[in-house]
Write a protein that holds these residues in place. Sequence first.
Motif, PDB file in Angstrom:
ATOM      1  N   THR A  77       0.835  -1.190   0.000  1.00  0.00           N
ATOM      2  CA  THR A  77       0.000   0.000   0.000  1.00  0.00           C
ATOM      3  C   THR A  77       0.869   1.237   0.000  1.00  0.00           C
ATOM      4  O   THR A  77       1.968   1.245   0.523  1.00  0.00           O
ATOM      5  CB  THR A  77      -0.889   0.029   1.263  1.00  0.00           C
ATOM      6  OG1 THR A  77      -0.079  -0.149   2.436  1.00  0.00           O
ATOM      7  CG2 THR A  77      -1.929  -1.075   1.206  1.00  0.00           C
ATOM      8  N   GLY A  78       0.327   2.280  -0.595  1.00  0.00           N
ATOM      9  CA  GLY A  78       1.073   3.525  -0.656  1.00  0.00           C
ATOM     10  C   GLY A  78       0.164   4.752  -0.602  1.00  0.00           C
ATOM     11  O   GLY A  78       0.045   5.404  -1.607  1.00  0.00           O
ATOM     12  N   VAL A  79      -0.505   5.043   0.501  1.00  0.00           N
ATOM     13  CA  VAL A  79      -0.343   4.455   1.822  1.00  0.00           C
ATOM     14  C   VAL A  79      -1.716   4.264   2.460  1.00  0.00           C
ATOM     15  O   VAL A  79      -2.713   4.835   2.012  1.00  0.00           O
ATOM     16  CB  VAL A  79       0.493   5.368   2.766  1.00  0.00           C
ATOM     17  CG1 VAL A  79       1.937   5.452   2.326  1.00  0.00           C
ATOM     18  CG2 VAL A  79      -0.144   6.778   2.871  1.00  0.00           C
ATOM     19  N   GLY A 108       2.743   0.177   3.444  1.00  0.00           N
ATOM     20  CA  GLY A 108       2.982   1.605   3.573  1.00  0.00           C
ATOM     21  C   GLY A 108       1.864   2.267   4.350  1.00  0.00           C
ATOM     22  O   GLY A 108       0.687   2.117   4.020  1.00  0.00           O
ATOM     23  N   SER A 110       0.809   5.992   6.899  1.00  0.00           N
ATOM     24  CA  SER A 110       1.183   7.348   7.324  1.00  0.00           C
ATOM     25  C   SER A 110      -0.079   8.090   7.718  1.00  0.00           C
ATOM     26  O   SER A 110      -1.147   7.493   7.860  1.00  0.00           O
ATOM     27  CB  SER A 110       1.918   8.108   6.208  1.00  0.00           C
ATOM     28  OG  SER A 110       1.011   8.647   5.272  1.00  0.00           O
ATOM     29  N   TRP A 184       6.924   4.034   6.137  1.00  0.00           N
ATOM     30  CA  TRP A 184       6.205   5.271   6.460  1.00  0.00           C
ATOM     31  C   TRP A 184       6.230   6.187   5.242  1.00  0.00           C
ATOM     32  O   TRP A 184       7.294   6.499   4.698  1.00  0.00           O
ATOM     33  CB  TRP A 184       6.850   5.986   7.652  1.00  0.00           C
ATOM     34  CG  TRP A 184       6.009   7.148   8.117  1.00  0.00           C
ATOM     35  CD1 TRP A 184       6.162   8.460   7.791  1.00  0.00           C
ATOM     36  CD2 TRP A 184       4.865   7.089   8.987  1.00  0.00           C
ATOM     37  NE1 TRP A 184       5.203   9.223   8.393  1.00  0.00           N
ATOM     38  CE2 TRP A 184       4.386   8.406   9.134  1.00  0.00           C
ATOM     39  CE3 TRP A 184       4.198   6.049   9.643  1.00  0.00           C
ATOM     40  CZ2 TRP A 184       3.272   8.717   9.920  1.00  0.00           C
ATOM     41  CZ3 TRP A 184       3.099   6.361  10.432  1.00  0.00           C
ATOM     42  CH2 TRP A 184       2.642   7.672  10.555  1.00  0.00           C
ATOM     43  N   GLY A 185       5.043   6.589   4.798  1.00  0.00           N
ATOM     44  CA  GLY A 185       4.944   7.503   3.665  1.00  0.00           C
ATOM     45  C   GLY A 185       5.187   8.926   4.116  1.00  0.00           C
ATOM     46  O   GLY A 185       4.448   9.464   4.949  1.00  0.00           O
TER      47      GLY A 185
END
Length: 340
Positions: A77-79, A108, A110, A184-185
């Motif tokens: 995942t982003g994010v 990912g 954040s 961490w994004g």
Amino acid sequence: MERFGTLSFGHYGPLGGGRQLTAADSMLQAIDLAQGMDDLGVNGIAFRVHHFARQQASPMPLLAAIAAKTERIEMGTGVIDMRYENPLYLAEEAAAVDLISGGRLALGVSRGSPETVVRGYEAFGYTAEDPRGADLARDHFDLFWRAIHGEGLAERDADSPFGAGSGLQQIEPQSPGLPSRVWWGSGTRGTAEWAGREGLNLMSSTLVTEADGRPFDVLQAEQIAAFRAAWAEAGHPGTPRVSVSRSIFPITTAEDEMYFGHSQEGDGIGYIDGFRSTFGKTYAAAPDVLVDQLKQDAAIAAADTLMLTIPSQLGVAFNLRVVQSFAEHVAPALGWKPTR
């Protein structure tokens, strides 16, 4: 560049001309694309997560399906926006997907990017003091981080006929390698340094919340350097991973030229969350030109993983051709070798 993959925004909805891409289409096509990329030896496929929008909102079922259909490719995942998450439920789901995939989850997380609604996390039952919800995201992440490290979090009921032992119990399942695969994004130097101190991998954003006239890749490379310095100063063992995202399109056909031949040539400047920010440009050119351009990108040179943002609405065949063209004509010149 050791690895490359794709980052999909997962949009669905009307396509024009009476055509419609449904939510089911979006997810099923993502699985097909992941299988094709796995066959090519591409390293990863990741998805943007947004709520109250026609995009991927609940990624874990999709990632589990991809894990079951592939052999080597990382899925992630982003994010995931931690403001919206139940930390312990996310810890259980993430561990389950990581175990199903044989340790191929690249998670990912954040504070997330701006949503289509105002304080949408409140509809999910969470409140924050910070107007942007940064405090809520960090609190949720802290509990998630403790949970995936196996910390006991709830007192066992001595009268329960289920389970064994006493004292504080950890969530189940546990996947021992999962913490090393959490990213961490970050869109700022400060959050990148925090991620380094915490021992997380860094997923550098498609923007940086700085705009001082210097190119995006230079600002991003400084962010990466600050992250690595913070990691080293904290004394974490091993080497953290770093990914950057770029819109990159090798132009090899008339169709490529039609879609991307007139793409943005320079960095963009704009405002996000009230911060004046620098956005990365789109690279669109013949493969040999792309190689020369990408070798000059300071952040790509500093990262070990490059994620290509792809137009998922154009379908599996088109996106797979873009990925294959990059894999055959561009990536090897940047140091990449396929996973077989």
